[in-house]
Design a protein around this motif. Structure first.
Motif, PDB file in Angstrom:
ATOM      1  N   HIS A 155       3.719   0.684   2.841  1.00 37.71           N
ATOM      2  CA  HIS A 155       3.789  -0.418   3.809  1.00 37.71           C
ATOM      3  C   HIS A 155       3.214  -1.679   3.186  1.00 37.71           C
ATOM      4  O   HIS A 155       2.616  -1.625   2.113  1.00 37.71           O
ATOM      5  CB  HIS A 155       3.020  -0.068   5.092  1.00 37.71           C
TER       6      HIS A 155
ATOM      7  N   HIS B 156      -4.955   2.105  10.772  1.00 41.63           N
ATOM      8  CA  HIS B 156      -5.462   1.460   9.566  1.00 41.63           C
ATOM      9  C   HIS B 156      -6.945   1.179   9.689  1.00 41.63           C
ATOM     10  O   HIS B 156      -7.369   0.576  10.642  1.00 41.63           O
ATOM     11  CB  HIS B 156      -4.743   0.145   9.318  1.00 41.63           C
TER      12      HIS B 156
ATOM     13  N   MET C  77       0.466  -4.577   3.753  1.00 39.66           N
ATOM     14  CA  MET C  77      -0.754  -4.784   4.522  1.00 39.66           C
ATOM     15  C   MET C  77      -1.089  -6.270   4.534  1.00 39.66           C
ATOM     16  O   MET C  77      -1.107  -6.912   3.485  1.00 39.66           O
ATOM     17  CB  MET C  77      -1.873  -4.037   3.786  1.00 39.66           C
TER      18      MET C  77
ATOM     19  N   HIS D  10       0.832  -1.201   0.000  1.00 45.00           N
ATOM     20  CA  HIS D  10       0.000   0.000   0.000  1.00 45.00           C
ATOM     21  C   HIS D  10       0.861   1.242   0.000  1.00 45.00           C
ATOM     22  O   HIS D  10       1.927   1.258   0.590  1.00 45.00           O
ATOM     23  CB  HIS D  10      -0.856   0.049   1.277  1.00 45.00           C
TER      24      HIS D  10
ATOM     25  N   MET E  15      -5.198   5.205   1.503  1.00 43.90           N
ATOM     26  CA  MET E  15      -4.307   4.112   1.159  1.00 43.90           C
ATOM     27  C   MET E  15      -4.708   3.566  -0.203  1.00 43.90           C
ATOM     28  O   MET E  15      -5.878   3.431  -0.509  1.00 43.90           O
ATOM     29  CB  MET E  15      -4.375   3.004   2.199  1.00 43.90           C
TER      30      MET E  15
ATOM     31  N   HIS F 249      -9.522  -0.611   7.459  1.00 43.53           N
ATOM     32  CA  HIS F 249      -9.819  -1.331   6.230  1.00 43.53           C
ATOM     33  C   HIS F 249     -11.201  -1.938   6.311  1.00 43.53           C
ATOM     34  O   HIS F 249     -11.523  -2.609   7.282  1.00 43.53           O
ATOM     35  CB  HIS F 249      -8.817  -2.465   6.004  1.00 43.53           C
TER      36      HIS F 249
END
Ligand SMILES: [Cu+2]
Length: 153
Positions: free
Chosen positions: A99, A149, A101, A66, A77, A151
């Motif tokens: 990064h 984060h 994920m 990401h 992201m 998601h």
């Protein structure tokens, strides 16, 4: 069998001089209960021009690279198809930026554990190499706390 292949690869790398791809400081932040995804950070350097074209981990249903950008205070992201590795230049996948994920964690990441990860590297001549990484899980408070984060999968 996998070990035999790995040893053969290591012997080849030794004969060729040094390993062309080096990963250092790989780590993941411990996850809170109920958190379905986690992030892995590392530093990587390739002696020859290459790209990371895939990431995988047995610890999660899927893994992806990401990029993260801040736009008017909103964090966004985006999934990266590939991450370029310029020859001889260290590339950082770090908190606050790019990064890795892990999506759909099979169990929470606990401080002190390590997370196995396989990076698929493709060189400019199309040759591919798999690099095995073991990321150390650090406590939730490690690194940049503002990097949250969210998601929804
Ligand atoms: Cu992410």
């Amino acid at each position: 069998m996998r070990h035999a292949i790995l040893i053969a690869a290591l012997l080849f790398a030794t004969q060729a001089g040094a390993s062309e791809v080096t990963v250092s400081e790989s780590w993941a932040r411990a996850t809170a209960p109920g958190q379905g995804s986690g992030a892995v950070y590392l530093r990587i350097i390739s002696q020859r021009e290459a790209r990371i074209v895939a990431v995988a981990s047995p610890a999660a249903d899927s893994a992806a690279m990401h990029s993260m950008t801040h736009d008017n205070g909103m964090m966004k992201m985006r999934e990266l198809e590939a991450l370029p590795l310029p020859a001889g230049q260290e590339v950082e996948l770090g908190s606050g930026g790019n990064h890795i994920m892990l999506i759909g964690l099979k169990r929470p990441l606990k401080a002190g554990d390590s997370v196995p990860l396989t990076l698929t590297i493709q060189f400019a001549d199309k040759r591919k190499e798999k690099v095995e990484v073991k990321a150390q899980v650090k406590p939730l408070t490690a690194g940049n706390n503002s990097h949250e984060h969210h998601h929804d999968h």
